[in-house]
Design a protein around this motif. Sequence first.
Motif, PDB file in Angstrom:
ATOM      1  N   ARG A 202       0.860  -1.204  -0.089  1.00 52.57           N
ATOM      2  CA  ARG A 202       0.145   0.077  -0.066  1.00 52.57           C
ATOM      3  C   ARG A 202       1.004   1.441   0.005  1.00 52.57           C
ATOM      4  N   GLY A 203       1.846   1.287   1.016  1.00 49.57           N
ATOM      5  CA  GLY A 203       2.802   2.392   0.937  1.00 49.57           C
ATOM      6  C   GLY A 203       3.819   2.724  -0.529  1.00 49.57           C
ATOM      7  N   ILE A 204       4.051   1.499  -1.216  1.00 50.65           N
ATOM      8  CA  ILE A 204       4.827   1.488  -2.394  1.00 50.65           C
ATOM      9  C   ILE A 204       3.685   2.354  -3.475  1.00 50.65           C
ATOM     10  N   LEU A 205       2.397   1.677  -3.545  1.00 53.91           N
ATOM     11  CA  LEU A 205       1.507   2.319  -4.546  1.00 53.91           C
ATOM     12  C   LEU A 205       1.181   3.695  -4.152  1.00 53.91           C
ATOM     13  N   THR A 206       0.888   3.878  -3.047  1.00 55.90           N
ATOM     14  CA  THR A 206       0.619   5.452  -2.616  1.00 55.90           C
ATOM     15  C   THR A 206       1.594   6.494  -2.926  1.00 55.90           C
ATOM     16  N   ASP A 207       2.987   5.871  -2.406  1.00 53.25           N
ATOM     17  CA  ASP A 207       4.051   6.828  -2.884  1.00 53.25           C
ATOM     18  C   ASP A 207       4.291   7.110  -4.518  1.00 53.25           C
ATOM     19  N   ALA A 208       3.804   6.138  -5.196  1.00 50.18           N
ATOM     20  CA  ALA A 208       4.095   6.023  -6.763  1.00 50.18           C
ATOM     21  C   ALA A 208       2.701   6.829  -7.390  1.00 50.18           C
ATOM     22  N   GLY A 209       1.917   7.231  -6.742  1.00 45.01           N
ATOM     23  CA  GLY A 209       0.736   7.948  -7.137  1.00 45.01           C
ATOM     24  C   GLY A 209      -0.543   7.232  -6.982  1.00 45.01           C
ATOM     25  N   PHE A 210      -0.775   6.056  -6.826  1.00 43.30           N
ATOM     26  CA  PHE A 210      -1.704   5.207  -7.333  1.00 43.30           C
ATOM     27  C   PHE A 210      -2.851   5.733  -5.896  1.00 43.30           C
ATOM     28  N   THR A 211      -4.379   5.663  -6.154  1.00 39.36           N
ATOM     29  CA  THR A 211      -5.270   5.748  -5.442  1.00 39.36           C
ATOM     30  C   THR A 211      -6.031   4.641  -5.246  1.00 39.36           C
ATOM     31  N   ASN A 212      -7.093   4.648  -4.334  1.00 36.18           N
ATOM     32  CA  ASN A 212      -8.244   3.615  -4.413  1.00 36.18           C
ATOM     33  C   ASN A 212      -7.939   2.229  -4.233  1.00 36.18           C
ATOM     34  N   ILE A 213      -6.474   1.916  -3.315  1.00 37.31           N
ATOM     35  CA  ILE A 213      -5.957   0.548  -3.357  1.00 37.31           C
ATOM     36  C   ILE A 213      -6.922  -0.110  -2.520  1.00 37.31           C
ATOM     37  N   ASP A 214      -6.777  -1.355  -2.928  1.00 36.03           N
ATOM     38  CA  ASP A 214      -7.630  -2.463  -2.428  1.00 36.03           C
ATOM     39  C   ASP A 214      -6.757  -3.745  -2.516  1.00 36.03           C
ATOM     40  N   ILE A 215      -6.410  -4.305  -1.076  1.00 33.61           N
ATOM     41  CA  ILE A 215      -5.683  -5.713  -1.221  1.00 33.61           C
ATOM     42  C   ILE A 215      -6.374  -6.748  -0.818  1.00 33.61           C
ATOM     43  N   ALA A 216      -6.911  -7.716  -1.508  1.00 29.17           N
ATOM     44  CA  ALA A 216      -7.674  -8.850  -1.010  1.00 29.17           C
ATOM     45  C   ALA A 216      -7.155 -10.153  -1.105  1.00 29.17           C
ATOM     46  N   SER A 217      -7.319 -10.855   0.070  1.00 25.49           N
ATOM     47  CA  SER A 217      -6.619 -12.184   0.251  1.00 25.49           C
ATOM     48  C   SER A 217      -7.393 -13.333  -0.734  1.00 25.49           C
ATOM     49  N   PHE A 218      -6.504 -13.732  -1.650  1.00 32.07           N
ATOM     50  CA  PHE A 218      -7.189 -14.936  -2.505  1.00 32.07           C
ATOM     51  C   PHE A 218      -6.715 -16.140  -1.945  1.00 32.07           C
ATOM     52  N   GLU A 219      -7.402 -16.975  -1.387  1.00 28.49           N
ATOM     53  CA  GLU A 219      -6.701 -18.508  -0.854  1.00 28.49           C
ATOM     54  C   GLU A 219      -7.243 -19.590  -1.822  1.00 28.49           C
ATOM     55  N   THR A 220      -6.570 -20.352  -2.340  1.00 28.90           N
ATOM     56  CA  THR A 220      -6.817 -21.479  -3.193  1.00 28.90           C
ATOM     57  C   THR A 220      -5.918 -22.545  -3.128  1.00 28.90           C
ATOM     58  N   THR A 221      -6.297 -23.558  -3.874  1.00 27.03           N
ATOM     59  CA  THR A 221      -5.309 -24.616  -4.124  1.00 27.03           C
ATOM     60  C   THR A 221      -4.719 -24.731  -5.546  1.00 27.03           C
ATOM     61  N   LEU A 222      -3.404 -25.110  -5.629  1.00 29.15           N
ATOM     62  CA  LEU A 222      -2.929 -25.286  -6.740  1.00 29.15           C
ATOM     63  C   LEU A 222      -2.072 -26.287  -7.136  1.00 29.15           C
ATOM     64  N   GLY A 223      -1.579 -26.798  -8.291  1.00 30.74           N
ATOM     65  CA  GLY A 223      -0.677 -27.851  -8.789  1.00 30.74           C
ATOM     66  C   GLY A 223      -0.684 -27.768 -10.254  1.00 30.74           C
ATOM     67  N   SER A 224       0.418 -28.710 -10.633  1.00 26.35           N
ATOM     68  CA  SER A 224       0.682 -28.686 -12.045  1.00 26.35           C
ATOM     69  C   SER A 224       0.019 -29.769 -12.802  1.00 26.35           C
ATOM     70  N   GLY A 225      -0.720 -30.560 -11.950  1.00 27.12           N
ATOM     71  CA  GLY A 225      -1.403 -31.805 -12.617  1.00 27.12           C
ATOM     72  C   GLY A 225      -1.115 -32.970 -11.896  1.00 27.12           C
ATOM     73  N   SER A 226      -0.361 -33.889 -12.499  1.00 22.95           N
ATOM     74  CA  SER A 226      -0.095 -35.255 -11.738  1.00 22.95           C
ATOM     75  C   SER A 226       0.951 -34.816 -10.803  1.00 22.95           C
TER      76      SER A 226
END
Length: 287
Positions: A202-226
Amino acid sequence: MSAENTTPPPNAAQIEYWNKGGGAAWSNYHDLLDRQLGPLGHEAMRVLDLKAGEAVLDIGCGCGQTTFELATRVGPTGSVTGVDISAPMLAIAEARAPHDGAGEIEFRLRDVQTDDLGIGRYDVAFSRFGVMFFSEPTVAFRNIHRALRPDGRLAFVCWQPFSSNPWMREPLEAVRHLLPPSEPPDPLAPGPFAFADPDRVRGILTDAGFTNIDIASFETTLGSGSVDETLAVTLRIGPLGRAVADQPERLPELAGPVRAVLERYLTSNGVQIPASAWIVRALGRQE
Ligand SMILES: C[S@@+](CC[C@H](N)C(=O)[O-])C[C@H]1O[C@@H](n2cnc3c(N)ncnc32)[C@H](O)[C@@H]1O
């Protein structure tokens, strides 16, 4: 006689990594990585709500899967520019067949932190795990901000901490006793977990000029197949891959304990291990 400039570029270490060992591993296993990371990239695309005809910047596009998917989403009147510091990964991206009905695609060998990306050229900036490797993230995001139109949108996916990512943590823990002792990595250093702290992001994006910053957790499962496919990737990419990158002769010895971890997560949909990412979005200016 002019003095030779020997100052290395700020991202020299990452440029070397992504053009040598890291770039080679990602190039060799890009199909399996695309299968593993695809759903996480799709979530960042979903929150962008792309519209036909938009111009998109794909940051750290690597072997290009997301660039082609973005081009399909913006359609034939849209366009996507994929930028990356890795020549071997961009070569794979350039060799991919375009999707029917997709927008115009171009790939550029560019360091997002230091190279000119243009001014106000893009409606949207996107990245799937390509923004955590900058030596000076605020400088890089200022450059991205400048490349966006004033009403431009940004979305990217980055990893939550190592401890919240069993798909990387458990295989490494299973073989840690077989590896030489190592110092814990600097959490702020460029690398897969550099954006694990949402307050820092959030600090990096704010300092870079971005606004309306939203950071949402995305919990999932993953794999490459077999199990075999996921094992091939796990031994060569990410923290474990980096730890043994210069000792390929150790891979057979490490494969057994890692395979045992992966087998515990085998489902009817292949290996599926829990993973946690942040879906970050922001606007170029206040809404
Ligand atoms: C973890 S890989 C992700 C690749 C791709 N986005 C994907 O999801 O398959 C990180 C990518 O970021 C690129 N990268 C790292 N630093 C960069 C920089 N300063 N400018 C542009 N690309 C960079 C690397 O070369 C690499 O392709």
